[in-house]
Design a protein around this motif. Structure first.
Motif, PDB file in Angstrom:
ATOM      1  N   ILE A 143      38.960  43.016  40.117  1.00 56.10           N
ATOM      2  CA  ILE A 143      38.012  42.136  40.791  1.00 56.10           C
ATOM      3  C   ILE A 143      37.964  40.827  40.008  1.00 56.10           C
ATOM      4  O   ILE A 143      38.528  40.735  38.915  1.00 56.10           O
ATOM      5  CB  ILE A 143      36.604  42.770  40.867  1.00 56.10           C
ATOM      6  CG1 ILE A 143      36.087  43.112  39.467  1.00 56.10           C
ATOM      7  CG2 ILE A 143      36.629  44.004  41.753  1.00 56.10           C
ATOM      8  CD1 ILE A 143      34.693  43.715  39.447  1.00 56.10           C
ATOM      9  N   SER A 144      37.321  39.818  40.541  1.00 62.19           N
ATOM     10  CA  SER A 144      37.290  38.540  39.844  1.00 62.19           C
ATOM     11  C   SER A 144      36.148  37.672  40.352  1.00 62.19           C
ATOM     12  O   SER A 144      35.718  37.808  41.509  1.00 62.19           O
ATOM     13  CB  SER A 144      38.618  37.792  40.038  1.00 62.19           C
ATOM     14  OG  SER A 144      38.597  36.538  39.383  1.00 62.19           O
ATOM     15  N   LYS A 145      35.690  36.799  39.481  1.00 63.67           N
ATOM     16  CA  LYS A 145      34.690  35.817  39.883  1.00 63.67           C
ATOM     17  C   LYS A 145      35.340  34.679  40.661  1.00 63.67           C
ATOM     18  O   LYS A 145      34.655  33.831  41.210  1.00 63.67           O
ATOM     19  CB  LYS A 145      33.970  35.275  38.643  1.00 63.67           C
ATOM     20  CG  LYS A 145      33.180  36.349  37.899  1.00 63.67           C
ATOM     21  CD  LYS A 145      32.535  35.814  36.636  1.00 63.67           C
ATOM     22  CE  LYS A 145      31.792  36.941  35.912  1.00 63.67           C
ATOM     23  NZ  LYS A 145      31.167  36.469  34.643  1.00 63.67           N
ATOM     24  N   SER A 174      38.711  42.804  46.258  1.00 58.48           N
ATOM     25  CA  SER A 174      39.271  43.546  45.134  1.00 58.48           C
ATOM     26  C   SER A 174      40.754  43.793  45.394  1.00 58.48           C
ATOM     27  O   SER A 174      41.200  43.837  46.548  1.00 58.48           O
ATOM     28  CB  SER A 174      38.545  44.883  44.937  1.00 58.48           C
ATOM     29  OG  SER A 174      38.710  45.720  46.064  1.00 58.48           O
ATOM     30  N   ILE A 175      41.499  43.948  44.322  1.00 59.98           N
ATOM     31  CA  ILE A 175      42.934  44.213  44.403  1.00 59.98           C
ATOM     32  C   ILE A 175      43.187  45.589  43.803  1.00 59.98           C
ATOM     33  O   ILE A 175      42.906  45.819  42.623  1.00 59.98           O
ATOM     34  CB  ILE A 175      43.740  43.144  43.646  1.00 59.98           C
ATOM     35  CG1 ILE A 175      43.614  41.792  44.365  1.00 59.98           C
ATOM     36  CG2 ILE A 175      45.210  43.542  43.522  1.00 59.98           C
ATOM     37  CD1 ILE A 175      44.315  40.645  43.660  1.00 59.98           C
ATOM     38  N   SER A 176      43.674  46.491  44.607  1.00 63.62           N
ATOM     39  CA  SER A 176      43.943  47.852  44.160  1.00 63.62           C
ATOM     40  C   SER A 176      45.432  48.000  43.869  1.00 63.62           C
ATOM     41  O   SER A 176      46.270  47.617  44.682  1.00 63.62           O
ATOM     42  CB  SER A 176      43.510  48.864  45.224  1.00 63.62           C
ATOM     43  OG  SER A 176      43.749  50.188  44.788  1.00 63.62           O
ATOM     44  N   VAL A 201      45.900  30.095  37.144  1.00 66.11           N
ATOM     45  CA  VAL A 201      46.607  30.668  35.994  1.00 66.11           C
ATOM     46  C   VAL A 201      45.877  31.930  35.520  1.00 66.11           C
ATOM     47  O   VAL A 201      44.742  31.861  35.058  1.00 66.11           O
ATOM     48  CB  VAL A 201      46.724  29.657  34.841  1.00 66.11           C
ATOM     49  CG1 VAL A 201      47.394  30.308  33.617  1.00 66.11           C
ATOM     50  CG2 VAL A 201      47.523  28.443  35.281  1.00 66.11           C
ATOM     51  N   PHE A 202      46.538  33.053  35.659  1.00 65.58           N
ATOM     52  CA  PHE A 202      45.967  34.328  35.236  1.00 65.58           C
ATOM     53  C   PHE A 202      45.921  34.375  33.712  1.00 65.58           C
ATOM     54  O   PHE A 202      46.943  34.235  33.038  1.00 65.58           O
ATOM     55  CB  PHE A 202      46.817  35.472  35.778  1.00 65.58           C
ATOM     56  CG  PHE A 202      46.428  36.837  35.265  1.00 65.58           C
ATOM     57  CD1 PHE A 202      45.200  37.385  35.586  1.00 65.58           C
ATOM     58  CD2 PHE A 202      47.302  37.559  34.469  1.00 65.58           C
ATOM     59  CE1 PHE A 202      44.837  38.642  35.120  1.00 65.58           C
ATOM     60  CE2 PHE A 202      46.956  38.822  34.000  1.00 65.58           C
ATOM     61  CZ  PHE A 202      45.725  39.360  34.326  1.00 65.58           C
ATOM     62  N   GLU A 203      44.720  34.603  33.161  1.00 60.01           N
ATOM     63  CA  GLU A 203      44.536  34.588  31.711  1.00 60.01           C
ATOM     64  C   GLU A 203      44.244  35.962  31.132  1.00 60.01           C
ATOM     65  O   GLU A 203      44.002  36.093  29.930  1.00 60.01           O
ATOM     66  CB  GLU A 203      43.407  33.621  31.346  1.00 60.01           C
ATOM     67  CG  GLU A 203      43.724  32.175  31.715  1.00 60.01           C
ATOM     68  CD  GLU A 203      42.644  31.210  31.285  1.00 60.01           C
ATOM     69  OE1 GLU A 203      41.482  31.661  31.102  1.00 60.01           O
ATOM     70  OE2 GLU A 203      42.944  30.026  31.114  1.00 60.01           O
ATOM     71  N   GLY A 204      44.251  36.986  31.951  1.00 64.88           N
ATOM     72  CA  GLY A 204      44.069  38.332  31.427  1.00 64.88           C
ATOM     73  C   GLY A 204      42.963  39.110  32.109  1.00 64.88           C
ATOM     74  O   GLY A 204      42.272  38.619  33.003  1.00 64.88           O
ATOM     75  N   LEU A 205      42.810  40.363  31.659  1.00 56.90           N
ATOM     76  CA  LEU A 205      41.796  41.269  32.194  1.00 56.90           C
ATOM     77  C   LEU A 205      40.720  41.514  31.148  1.00 56.90           C
ATOM     78  O   LEU A 205      41.010  41.638  29.960  1.00 56.90           O
ATOM     79  CB  LEU A 205      42.434  42.613  32.575  1.00 56.90           C
ATOM     80  CG  LEU A 205      43.530  42.587  33.645  1.00 56.90           C
ATOM     81  CD1 LEU A 205      44.126  43.990  33.811  1.00 56.90           C
ATOM     82  CD2 LEU A 205      42.991  42.083  34.974  1.00 56.90           C
ATOM     83  N   THR A 237      37.027  54.292  38.613  1.00 58.55           N
ATOM     84  CA  THR A 237      37.432  54.281  37.211  1.00 58.55           C
ATOM     85  C   THR A 237      38.635  53.356  37.054  1.00 58.55           C
ATOM     86  O   THR A 237      39.585  53.427  37.824  1.00 58.55           O
ATOM     87  CB  THR A 237      37.802  55.702  36.745  1.00 58.55           C
ATOM     88  OG1 THR A 237      36.682  56.552  36.931  1.00 58.55           O
ATOM     89  CG2 THR A 237      38.202  55.705  35.283  1.00 58.55           C
ATOM     90  N   GLY A 238      38.596  52.513  36.058  1.00 58.52           N
ATOM     91  CA  GLY A 238      39.700  51.592  35.856  1.00 58.52           C
ATOM     92  C   GLY A 238      39.531  50.288  36.610  1.00 58.52           C
ATOM     93  O   GLY A 238      40.494  49.729  37.128  1.00 58.52           O
ATOM     94  N   THR A 239      38.285  49.811  36.696  1.00 55.92           N
ATOM     95  CA  THR A 239      38.014  48.515  37.333  1.00 55.92           C
ATOM     96  C   THR A 239      37.954  47.433  36.253  1.00 55.92           C
ATOM     97  O   THR A 239      37.215  47.575  35.278  1.00 55.92           O
ATOM     98  CB  THR A 239      36.694  48.542  38.116  1.00 55.92           C
ATOM     99  OG1 THR A 239      36.796  49.507  39.176  1.00 55.92           O
ATOM    100  CG2 THR A 239      36.388  47.169  38.722  1.00 55.92           C
ATOM    101  N   TRP A 240      38.713  46.372  36.456  1.00 61.01           N
ATOM    102  CA  TRP A 240      38.792  45.289  35.471  1.00 61.01           C
ATOM    103  C   TRP A 240      38.601  43.943  36.152  1.00 61.01           C
ATOM    104  O   TRP A 240      38.918  43.777  37.333  1.00 61.01           O
ATOM    105  CB  TRP A 240      40.135  45.324  34.744  1.00 61.01           C
ATOM    106  CG  TRP A 240      40.269  46.551  33.906  1.00 61.01           C
ATOM    107  CD1 TRP A 240      40.728  47.776  34.301  1.00 61.01           C
ATOM    108  CD2 TRP A 240      39.888  46.694  32.541  1.00 61.01           C
ATOM    109  NE1 TRP A 240      40.659  48.662  33.263  1.00 61.01           N
ATOM    110  CE2 TRP A 240      40.157  48.041  32.170  1.00 61.01           C
ATOM    111  CE3 TRP A 240      39.360  45.812  31.589  1.00 61.01           C
ATOM    112  CZ2 TRP A 240      39.903  48.518  30.886  1.00 61.01           C
ATOM    113  CZ3 TRP A 240      39.107  46.295  30.308  1.00 61.01           C
ATOM    114  CH2 TRP A 240      39.378  47.632  29.975  1.00 61.01           C
TER     115      TRP A 240
END
Length: 209
Positions: A82-84, A89-91, A162-166, A185-188
């Motif tokens: 998920i992201s702000k 969401s991306i599964s 630009v993806f900067e990480g989880l 479980t495993g949501t970042w």
């Protein structure tokens, strides 16, 4: 019993510390993104998700993380991102008997952001003129290259691509999850930045060959 006024009360509580890149699953096992995907490590790979993985990440970096699990300690067969920066969401689901790898995370981020924006998603920003203009500006720039006039989810990010990480943000996860839905479980949380922050290249890597 009278208190001794000369004796000061000392607060012995220990300040809480947070580790946004660490999570614990239902079995009490710690989970942490691979260093290729960690925000706090400076994210060894900063990837512009507008580009394909082969175009946006140099070959030796791709080779270096080939087959490496996205999650350390406890490899996962499925993770959710998920992201702000976007409202969905991306599964990412690994093939049967396999695990989610670093390469899979980068591929899915790019691939799923190529999906078209739905009417319901567009309604979210229909009254937000500033955000709407940013999306349309990003779409105009992209459409000069791919000639696809429909709005894509990648356009939603504007110039923050630009993806900067989880990282882990349980409070944010609670805020956006639908009431009554099952926790995954495993949501970042994916963090994104601007291309200028990454320097002139689409990829910034802090690793040696």
């Amino acid at each position: 019993m009278k208190r001794n006024p000369s004796r000061r009360q000392v607060n012995r509580s220990v300040p809480k510390t947070t580790q946004p890149t660490v999570s614990t699953n239902r079995n009490g096992q710690s989970q942490m993104p691979n260093t290729y995907l960690q925000v706090r490590s400076g994210c060894m790979v900063r990837y512009d998700v507008r580009k394909s993985v082969k175009e946006g990440i140099v070959p030796y970096a791709l080779e270096g993380m080939k087959g490496k699990p996205a999650m350390l300690n406890v490899p996962m067969a499925r993770i959710r991102i998920i992201s702000k920066a976007f409202p969905w969401s991306i599964s990412i689901q690994a093939p049967a008997g396999s695990i989610v790898t670093c390469n899979a995370v980068f591929r899915e981020l790019h691939g799923q952001l190529q999906n078209y924006i739905t009417d319901a998603e567009w309604a979210i920003v229909a009254v937000d003129k500033t955000r709407k203009r940013a999306i349309e500006k990003a779409a105009d720039s992209r459409q000069e290259k791919d000639r696809d006039n429909r709005l894509k989810r990648i356009d939603w990010l504007g110039d923050v691509t630009v993806f900067e990480g989880l990282e882990k943000d349980e409070e944010f996860e609670k805020q956006i999850c639908l009431r009554g839905s099952t926790s995954v479980t495993g949501t970042w949380v994916a963090k994104f930045g601007k291309e200028d922050d990454a320097g002139p290249a689409a990829l910034m890597t802090r690793m040696t060959r």
